[in-house]
Design a protein around this motif. Structure first.
Motif, PDB file in Angstrom:
ATOM      1  N   ALA A 184      51.590 -40.725   3.514  1.00 35.27           N
ATOM      2  CA  ALA A 184      52.537 -40.030   4.381  1.00 35.27           C
ATOM      3  C   ALA A 184      52.190 -38.546   4.468  1.00 35.27           C
ATOM      4  N   TYR A 185      52.524 -37.941   5.590  1.00 34.60           N
ATOM      5  CA  TYR A 185      52.236 -36.525   5.773  1.00 34.60           C
ATOM      6  C   TYR A 185      53.339 -35.880   6.601  1.00 34.60           C
ATOM      7  N   LEU A 186      53.493 -34.577   6.441  1.00 31.69           N
ATOM      8  CA  LEU A 186      54.444 -33.790   7.217  1.00 31.69           C
ATOM      9  C   LEU A 186      53.665 -32.709   7.956  1.00 31.69           C
ATOM     10  N   PRO A 187      53.549 -32.819   9.266  1.00 27.89           N
ATOM     11  CA  PRO A 187      52.729 -31.846  10.012  1.00 27.89           C
ATOM     12  C   PRO A 187      53.420 -30.495  10.153  1.00 27.89           C
ATOM     13  N   PRO A 188      52.725 -29.400   9.882  1.00 31.72           N
ATOM     14  CA  PRO A 188      53.282 -28.072  10.158  1.00 31.72           C
ATOM     15  C   PRO A 188      53.283 -27.810  11.662  1.00 31.72           C
ATOM     16  N   GLY A 189      54.087 -26.861  12.084  1.00 35.47           N
ATOM     17  CA  GLY A 189      54.099 -26.489  13.496  1.00 35.47           C
ATOM     18  C   GLY A 189      54.772 -27.479  14.410  1.00 35.47           C
ATOM     19  N   LEU A 190      55.529 -28.410  13.847  1.00 39.51           N
ATOM     20  CA  LEU A 190      56.159 -29.432  14.683  1.00 39.51           C
ATOM     21  C   LEU A 190      57.136 -28.812  15.678  1.00 39.51           C
ATOM     22  N   PHE A 191      57.861 -27.777  15.246  1.00 40.51           N
ATOM     23  CA  PHE A 191      58.869 -27.147  16.104  1.00 40.51           C
ATOM     24  C   PHE A 191      58.337 -25.882  16.791  1.00 40.51           C
ATOM     25  N   GLN A 192      57.053 -25.640  16.687  1.00 38.63           N
ATOM     26  CA  GLN A 192      56.457 -24.439  17.274  1.00 38.63           C
ATOM     27  C   GLN A 192      56.359 -24.584  18.794  1.00 38.63           C
ATOM     28  N   ASP A 193      56.946 -23.643  19.524  1.00 35.08           N
ATOM     29  CA  ASP A 193      57.031 -23.762  20.991  1.00 35.08           C
ATOM     30  C   ASP A 193      55.675 -23.886  21.664  1.00 35.08           C
ATOM     31  N   ASP A 194      54.679 -23.163  21.171  1.00 34.31           N
ATOM     32  CA  ASP A 194      53.362 -23.187  21.808  1.00 34.31           C
ATOM     33  C   ASP A 194      52.317 -23.857  20.921  1.00 34.31           C
ATOM     34  N   GLY A 195      52.775 -24.694  19.990  1.00 35.11           N
ATOM     35  CA  GLY A 195      51.859 -25.342  19.059  1.00 35.11           C
ATOM     36  C   GLY A 195      51.268 -26.622  19.618  1.00 35.11           C
ATOM     37  N   PRO A 196      50.548 -27.371  18.798  1.00 33.61           N
ATOM     38  CA  PRO A 196      49.878 -28.591  19.268  1.00 33.61           C
ATOM     39  C   PRO A 196      50.843 -29.728  19.585  1.00 33.61           C
ATOM     40  N   TRP A 197      52.044 -29.683  19.006  1.00 40.43           N
ATOM     41  CA  TRP A 197      53.034 -30.716  19.279  1.00 40.43           C
ATOM     42  C   TRP A 197      53.883 -30.297  20.477  1.00 40.43           C
ATOM     43  N   VAL A 198      54.151 -31.239  21.373  1.00 43.31           N
ATOM     44  CA  VAL A 198      54.961 -30.962  22.557  1.00 43.31           C
ATOM     45  C   VAL A 198      56.285 -31.713  22.435  1.00 43.31           C
TER      46      VAL A 198
END
Length: 463
Positions: A184-198
């Motif tokens: 299992a993993y927890l990705p950083p930047g999940l809530f970042q507006d301009d990050g890799p996650w949309v």
């Protein structure tokens, strides 16, 4: 007097063992057993907040063991009578009356604990609102306690972002490892507006609407998507998806039409190997102004990773997907859930990896009958009889049973796989597109404040 002294001495011994009897709220069963109290809110098991937590959330199974000590949702179903009658109901009302009469909210001045206890009380109150014959003292006392625990809008906004705390703790990996597909993993930047996650959602209406069809729907559900190429590739996928007038087309193959009358449109864009999707559940709270407010407290995180190129929807693939037992190589799944004890102890933001654990099915996608009241056959054991999947990870495949992007149930018509029919009279629903966390929260709050259960609760909050 002598009898009272003996009882007090007996209670003190039980306190050491983790069980307590007080004020008639807790009493022994016919075999003389007393339920143990989880020390969730205070190190003293007999603390009023611990007794309230246990009265509403802890249940004794037919095997004589206690369940639900630190579970995300109450062990309640739509047909449950557990808190509505008999000793459990009397116990719940008695502890709530004590809490309200003695101003139990003043015993703890920790904003996180107040928020979590209110959240739990509201879950029970929401369940009650959909249960026939539930009107009575329990509902009234719950409303009073919820109001007493309410934080101001500013205090709620200042609650810690426990997801960020969990990521910073680095207890878990920060990215998916194809060589360790069950890590299992927890990705950083999940809530970042301009990050890799949309952040993904419809232009109007609820994100992940099926998850609101539950008695425990006091949450915001956020969907995040990340293709291997990062934000640019993810936005391109959503753009291509949005250009489709219809995401489904009639299946013209006679050999597979009975399995799937409709298939994805020929121009439907695919997900490449390595695509990740996350469903985040965050708590709604009731503030001191008697309004619904989105909080930064993450209740659960479910992550799926596409681990193979999307196969063609041949007859064999459709039959496998329709059986809701897709092969493990199609995807990897992980789930983290909030645990109160960990949150209050400052352990990894309270988010615990429960992917390999087994649990009851409550809330979303559950049945109506009460698992604790169902009689056991001779060949059955509890709780295994009542836990439908060998692990939480295995349960993901039941709903996300098609390969690749075809498992993305946020696309209208794709929920639980491809639909059996399309209602021609229904207005066309557009595919989801990029959105913001704030927009999703605002729509969830608006929806919640429009529900009959909320209208009924507001009346009790003002009493």
């Amino acid at each position: 007097m002598a009898t009272r002294i003996i009882l007090m001495s007996f209670a003190s011994h039980l306190l050491v063992a983790g069980a307590f009897m007080t004020g008639g709220a807790w009493s022994a069963d016919p075999k003389g057993r007393l339920p143990g109290l989880p020390a969730i809110y205070d190190q003293k098991p007999d603390h009023l907040w611990n007794r309230l937590h246990a009265a509403l959330l802890v249940r004794t199974g037919p095997d004589g063991k206690d369940y639900g000590r630190d579970r995300l949702e109450p062990l309640l179903w739509m047909e449950s009578r557990h808190l509505l009658e008999g000793k459990p109901g009397e116990k719940a009302v008695a502890v709530l009356e004590e809490f309200n009469r003695d101003k139990g909210d003043t015993l703890i001045d920790d904003h996180i604990k107040r928020a979590i206890l209110q959240r739990d009380l509201w879950l029970v109150a929401n369940w009650l609102s959909g249960t026939p014959g539930s009107e009575g003292r329990l509902e009234g006392e719950l409303g009073k306690a919820i109001r007493r625990l309410a934080l101001s809008p500013r205090e709620i906004a200042e609650l810690p972002d426990n997801y960020a705390v969990a990521v910073a703790a680095k207890k878990h990996a920060d990215r998916f490892d194809a060589k360790k597909p069950e890590q299992a993993y927890l990705p950083p930047g999940l809530f970042q507006d301009d990050g890799p996650w949309v952040c993904v959602g419809p232009s109007d209406g609820l994100t992940a609407p099926l998850h609101f069809n539950t008695p425990f729907n006091n949450s915001v559900f956020l969907v995040f998507l990340k293709l291997p190429g990062g934000r640019g590739e993810t936005l391109d996928f959503l753009k291509r998806l949005g250009k489709l007038e219809q995401v489904l087309a009639p299946n013209t193959d006679e050999s597979t039409k009975r399995i799937a009358p409709f298939l994805p449109h020929p121009d439907f864009p695919e997900w490449p190997n390595g695509t990740e999707v996350a469903l985040v559940r965050r708590a709604l709270l009731v503030d001191s102004n008697r309004r619904v407010v989105a909080s930064p407290l993450t209740e659960s995180v479910q992550i799926r990773v596409v681990t193979a190129e999307t196969p063609a929807l041949t007859k064999d693939v459709l039959e496998i997907a329709s059986s809701r037992r897709p092969p493990a190589e199609w995807q990897s799944s992980f789930e983290f859930q909030l645990r109160r004890a960990d949150l209050f102890a400052g352990t990894s933001g309270g988010l615990r990896d429960v992917s390999g654990e087994r649990d009851f099915k409550t809330g979303f996608g559950s049945h109506g009958w009460d698992e604790f009241d169902e009689p056991l056959r001779k060949d059955q054991t509890f709780p295994e009889r009542s836990q439908p999947f060998p692990t939480n990870r295995a349960s993901c495949a039941a709903c996300h049973n098609f390969p690749g992007a075809f498992s993305f149930n946020s696309i209208p018509g794709f929920a639980f796989g491809l639909p059996q029919r399309i209602d021609d009279d229904a207005p066309a629903q557009r595919p989801p597109g990029p959105t913001t966390v704030a927009a999703v929260e605002n729509r969830a709050v608006k929806w919640k404040e429009g529900q009959p259960a909320w209208t009924a609760l507001v009346k009790r909050l003002g009493e």
